[in-house]
Design an enzyme around this catalytic site. Structure first.
Site, mmCIF file in Angstrom:
data_model
loop_
_atom_site.group_PDB
_atom_site.id
_atom_site.type_symbol
_atom_site.label_atom_id
_atom_site.label_comp_id
_atom_site.label_asym_id
_atom_site.label_seq_id
_atom_site.Cartn_x
_atom_site.Cartn_y
_atom_site.Cartn_z
ATOM 1 N N PRO A 12 5.185 -9.638 -0.598
ATOM 2 C CA PRO A 12 4.561 -10.745 0.132
ATOM 3 C C PRO A 12 3.131 -11.036 -0.299
ATOM 4 C CG PRO A 12 4.761 -8.808 1.514
ATOM 5 C CD PRO A 12 5.558 -8.527 0.287
ATOM 6 N N ASN A 13 2.835 -12.316 -0.339
ATOM 7 C CA ASN A 13 1.486 -12.823 -0.653
ATOM 8 C C ASN A 13 1.065 -12.579 -2.099
ATOM 9 O OD1 ASN A 13 0.882 -13.740 2.081
ATOM 10 N ND2 ASN A 13 0.895 -11.558 2.591
ATOM 11 N N ARG A 20 -5.256 -16.185 -4.843
ATOM 12 C CA ARG A 20 -5.438 -15.432 -3.595
ATOM 13 C C ARG A 20 -6.637 -14.491 -3.713
ATOM 14 N NH1 ARG A 20 -1.697 -10.313 -1.748
ATOM 15 N NH2 ARG A 20 -2.858 -9.790 0.126
ATOM 16 N N TYR A 25 -8.208 -9.727 -5.933
ATOM 17 C CA TYR A 25 -7.005 -9.712 -6.764
ATOM 18 C C TYR A 25 -7.176 -10.399 -8.123
ATOM 19 C CZ TYR A 25 -5.040 -8.064 -2.391
ATOM 20 O OH TYR A 25 -4.800 -7.322 -1.254
ATOM 21 N N ASN A 79 5.257 -3.990 -6.988
ATOM 22 C CA ASN A 79 4.097 -4.152 -6.123
ATOM 23 C C ASN A 79 4.625 -4.744 -4.828
ATOM 24 O OD1 ASN A 79 1.792 -4.706 -4.737
ATOM 25 N ND2 ASN A 79 0.746 -5.786 -6.402
ATOM 26 N N ALA A 82 1.871 -5.604 1.145
ATOM 27 C CA ALA A 82 1.661 -4.916 2.424
ATOM 28 C C ALA A 82 2.882 -4.102 2.847
ATOM 29 C CB ALA A 82 1.304 -5.936 3.507
ATOM 30 N N HIS A 85 2.908 -0.285 2.734
ATOM 31 C CA HIS A 85 2.316 0.536 3.790
ATOM 32 C C HIS A 85 3.153 0.569 5.063
ATOM 33 C CE1 HIS A 85 -0.906 -0.167 0.992
ATOM 34 N NE2 HIS A 85 -0.999 -1.441 1.337
ATOM 35 N N ASP A 92 13.779 3.328 2.230
ATOM 36 C CA ASP A 92 15.172 3.786 2.343
ATOM 37 C C ASP A 92 16.004 3.260 1.175
ATOM 38 O OD1 ASP A 92 14.722 5.164 4.670
ATOM 39 O OD2 ASP A 92 15.704 3.716 5.988
ATOM 40 N N GLU A 103 5.215 2.307 -8.852
ATOM 41 C CA GLU A 103 4.500 1.537 -7.825
ATOM 42 C C GLU A 103 3.201 1.011 -8.443
ATOM 43 O OE1 GLU A 103 3.867 3.752 -4.174
ATOM 44 O OE2 GLU A 103 2.112 2.537 -3.654
ATOM 45 N N HIS A 105 -0.349 -1.539 -7.963
ATOM 46 C CA HIS A 105 -1.244 -2.329 -7.105
ATOM 47 C C HIS A 105 -2.372 -2.883 -7.948
ATOM 48 C CE1 HIS A 105 0.746 -0.949 -3.514
ATOM 49 N NE2 HIS A 105 0.718 0.270 -4.020
ATOM 50 N N SER A 107 -5.304 -3.943 -6.698
ATOM 51 C CA SER A 107 -6.546 -3.326 -6.218
ATOM 52 C C SER A 107 -6.366 -1.811 -6.126
ATOM 53 C CB SER A 107 -6.915 -3.893 -4.836
ATOM 54 O OG SER A 107 -5.929 -3.539 -3.878
ATOM 55 N N ARG A 112 -9.875 0.852 -0.627
ATOM 56 C CA ARG A 112 -10.004 -0.286 0.285
ATOM 57 C C ARG A 112 -10.464 0.202 1.658
ATOM 58 N NH1 ARG A 112 -6.442 -4.652 -1.370
ATOM 59 N NH2 ARG A 112 -7.185 -5.736 0.498
ATOM 60 N N ARG A 117 -4.071 1.032 4.233
ATOM 61 C CA ARG A 117 -3.717 0.761 2.836
ATOM 62 C C ARG A 117 -3.669 2.032 1.991
ATOM 63 N NH1 ARG A 117 -3.906 -4.897 2.347
ATOM 64 N NH2 ARG A 117 -5.520 -5.829 3.632
#
Ligand code: DQA
Length: 154
Positions: A12-13, A20, A25, A79, A82, A85, A92, A103, A105, A107, A112, A117
């Site tokens: 998301p986002n 953004r 970012y 990535n 949110a 977290h 699962d 994984e 990210h 940032s 942060r 986060r």
């Protein structure tokens, strides 16, 4: 190096990278990734076929991850935004489909200000984590994943 199909997944986002909150970012969009990968991997970049999937929806991300079981995907750079977290559902899914996953990210989530986060629910189901290098986090993730997959083949 063998050839690998690597799926970059953005949660998301992350559909408007470059626009953004550029102070967090960065200003580069996903379209810059192939050039970065070439810079990093040289000719070996040609051995990696990249696909990209972005969704703001948790269910769509899970559906796409499940689809990797049958579509020839070698590994995933994820990535989850949110959902990293918060999403036990995504964790699962990774736990049972067992696709090699990095994984990523943009940032440095550990630096942060929001403590939440610093926690990743998916972290225990991935090979490793790359964070804090802007868009380069994805390129580094792809390179590390390709090397991991190559080692597994040998
Ligand atoms: C992010 C970090 C997350 O905490 C955040 O919710 C994001 C982006 C990153 O790439 O730095 O959406 O995953």
């Amino acid at each position: 190096m063998k050839s690998f199909n690597i799926l970059i997944m953005n949660g998301p986002n992350l559909g408007h990278l470059g626009k953004r909150q550029p102070e967090i970012y960065g200003t580069q969009g996903m379209d810059n990734l192939p050039a970065m990968l070439k810079q990093l991997m040289g000719d070996n970049a040609g051995r990696v076929t990249l696909q990209h999937f972005q969704s703001n929806s948790e269910g769509a991300l899970i559906d796409r991850l499940e689809a990797t079981r049958a579509d020839g995907t070698s590994g995933v750079v994820l990535n989850a935004g949110a959902y990293t977290h918060t999403s036990l559902a995504l964790a699962d899914c990774l736990a049972w489909i067992k696709i090699p996953c990095v994984e990523a990210h943009i940032s440095n989530v550990l630096a942060r200000s929001e403590q939440l986060r610093q926690r990743s629910l998916i972290g225990r189901h991935v090979i490793g984590v790359v964070a804090g290098f802007g868009l380069m986090s994805y390129a580094l993730g792809v390179q590390a994943l390709a090397m991991h997959l190559q080692e597994r083949e040998e």
